[in-house]
Design an enzyme around this catalytic site. Sequence first.
Site, PDB file in Angstrom:
ATOM      1  N   ASP A  48      73.820  11.595 -73.014  1.00 48.74           N
ATOM      2  CA  ASP A  48      74.346  11.821 -73.971  1.00 48.74           C
ATOM      3  C   ASP A  48      75.819  11.518 -73.979  1.00 48.74           C
ATOM      4  OD1 ASP A  48      75.436   9.794 -76.077  1.00 48.74           O
ATOM      5  OD2 ASP A  48      74.130  11.042 -77.508  1.00 48.74           O
ATOM      6  N   LYS A  90      82.718   4.495 -79.267  1.00 46.69           N
ATOM      7  CA  LYS A  90      83.978   5.056 -79.104  1.00 46.69           C
ATOM      8  C   LYS A  90      85.010   4.714 -77.911  1.00 46.69           C
ATOM      9  CE  LYS A  90      80.942   8.170 -81.150  1.00 46.69           C
ATOM     10  NZ  LYS A  90      80.862   7.813 -82.452  1.00 46.69           N
ATOM     11  N   TRP A 110      74.318  16.067 -82.758  1.00 43.02           N
ATOM     12  CA  TRP A 110      73.921  15.051 -81.826  1.00 43.02           C
ATOM     13  C   TRP A 110      72.609  15.697 -80.952  1.00 43.02           C
ATOM     14  CZ3 TRP A 110      73.993  10.803 -84.096  1.00 43.02           C
ATOM     15  CH2 TRP A 110      75.996  10.419 -85.602  1.00 43.02           C
TER      16      TRP A 110
END
Lengths: 362, 362
Positions: free
Chosen positions: A173, A197, A102
């Site tokens: 992030d 999530k 990511w």
Amino acid sequence: MSRLFNFCAGPAALPQTVLERARDEMLDWQGRGLSVMEMSHRSEAFISIAEQAEADLRSLLAIPDHYKVLFMQGGASSQFAMLPLNLGGQGGTANYIYTGIWGQKAIQEGQRYLPTHLAASSEANGLTRVPTPSEIQLSTDAAYLHYTSNETIGGLQFDYIPEVSDDLPLVCDMSSDILSGPIDVSRFGVIYAGAQKNIGPAGLTLVIIREDLLDRAQAQTPTMFQYRVCADHASMYNTPPTFAWYLAGLVFDWLKNEVGGLEAMAQINQRKAARLYHTIDTLDFYSNPIAKPNRSQMNVPFRLADASLEKTFLKEAEAAGLLNLAGHRSVGGMRASLYNAVPEAAVDALTAFMTDFAHKWG
Amino acid sequence: MSRLFNFCAGPAALPQTVLERARDEMLDWQGRGLSVMEMSHRSEAFISIAEQAEADLRSLLAIPDHYKVLFMQGGASSQFAMLPLNLGGQGGTANYIYTGIWGQKAIQEGQRYLPTHLAASSEANGLTRVPTPSEIQLSTDAAYLHYTSNETIGGLQFDYIPEVSDDLPLVCDMSSDILSGPIDVSRFGVIYAGAQKNIGPAGLTLVIIREDLLDRAQAQTPTMFQYRVCADHASMYNTPPTFAWYLAGLVFDWLKNEVGGLEAMAQINQRKAARLYHTIDTLDFYSNPIAKPNRSQMNVPFRLADASLEKTFLKEAEAAGLLNLAGHRSVGGMRASLYNAVPEAAVDALTAFMTDFAHKWG
């Protein structure tokens, strides 16, 4: 109806009581005669839902008043462009710490809008531990420092917040570990997270941004990508994803009033992760490659000593009511995601299954 | 529980049977042991939901095979930037027809990314009729021609599709009238629509694009804004808004299998609109300023002869179970939105109320 245990990395399990409330209110929200989905985002009823969600989030994370909370769309992948676009108007170099897939995606998109500098990397150790503070080397003209607090695919999580000078915005992030425990928001310039999530359903993206950073956008930034525009319109420049916002609010309410806040949530998460890593470590049958201080509490990747048993493992797990244990398609293996809404009973069931499976096949 | 009649301009009423299915499947979708919201977007179960939704939409609109259907985020307001970014890579001038507030917003954002040309405007007639075909004057180097088939705020709807040469992409914002009846998709280069009127919940944006237009993007286009990237990943470059996609699928299923398709839907919509405009036209108490051929079938703005009665009208309407009849905050007055999911019984109740109100106060 029977609910199974869902270890999906995202979109992920939601608290059962949240789903029950959403179900019960689906056709008629609090006697108003319509669904939340059918409400004008500018109605008094929806504004009350939206404001309560923000207030509960601010309370949970103790967000200081000089931070704005934005309810956006497009996921973390949109933020990968929004960040250099919104923070790069004064030039400078975007600094990144690379610890996994990511973070790499954030760098690749960032390079399209600003010069970038790799301030630290876990590449040399095979993405198995995060850089130490002394390994982080900033460029002289840094516009911001970006890192990924938890790499969802690799299962690698920072155990500290990088230290930066007051005038350098630290950007994180937190898609896969926000709300898993308390954080000191004041250490950050921007925190962002896709909802799917620990927040709510896919289609909502949270951004928490220090107010002084709202006016650094590059001229080319699309209006809908501008943090300033979103902030000035209370996240309603256009129609926001109202139902996802409402569900996020139900999750915040659950965290606050059923779980008892983020300290309590952190203790539960620590217990869940400790139990699963203990099973992995005590049975030779399983392994996890990550350095112990950086093992993710949210996403636990693991391998079987005999890789040829992977399909059998997944098949028997599913038959035992344990869903979505396959690793990310880019890396294979197994992965159990233990987000907030995954109950301790799910981890008990998983570790019992893993122990039985190891004895049966080991 | 009692469902009231909801005339909201968006987010708007949804079919009751859609909400009932969403409610019944909320905790356990078809015996899988989890909610649609909790499914991986890459799971076999969700892929089947996503593909069925697209197949039903293609069937409803008879979308030709050389068109891609994209399930995006960010609303029509994001498309206002995406269009010049995605279609302007070869230069040229963005041509626009101006018929109201939404078209104006498209123009303003378009000007940031391409030179623009006003091909036609309804400004001179006070936004009360759409330009005639002969009034549309294109620039010589047009990159595309954009128009808004239905102006949600003004209540002004095109009664024809502008004729353009084969090599000029016709682009249409159909946010507030898509699926209200059949359309000839082959006439268009790009059709886009925010979901929250006739498609599903807010947070989903549909784009229908002719394949040969996917490779005209400007270099600066953010990855998440690129139609090509979205098309190549079947709208799953990153996590899509899965629950909104699922609900859109339920709406498509309702249109196809309960309503009986878009011809049947169009007839119902014609009846609803005719009934309401008849009430407005036959009672001096109410008025609508739009030229009859361009009166919107979806959004019916109207005024009371005595504007001082507006608050009373709204209050009594709400007491009678008729919700969200206030006009857009930018223009005031009244507005009844008659989207697909607003039943004929709602229009009967509204026109009866309006008649009674006119007799009581007129």
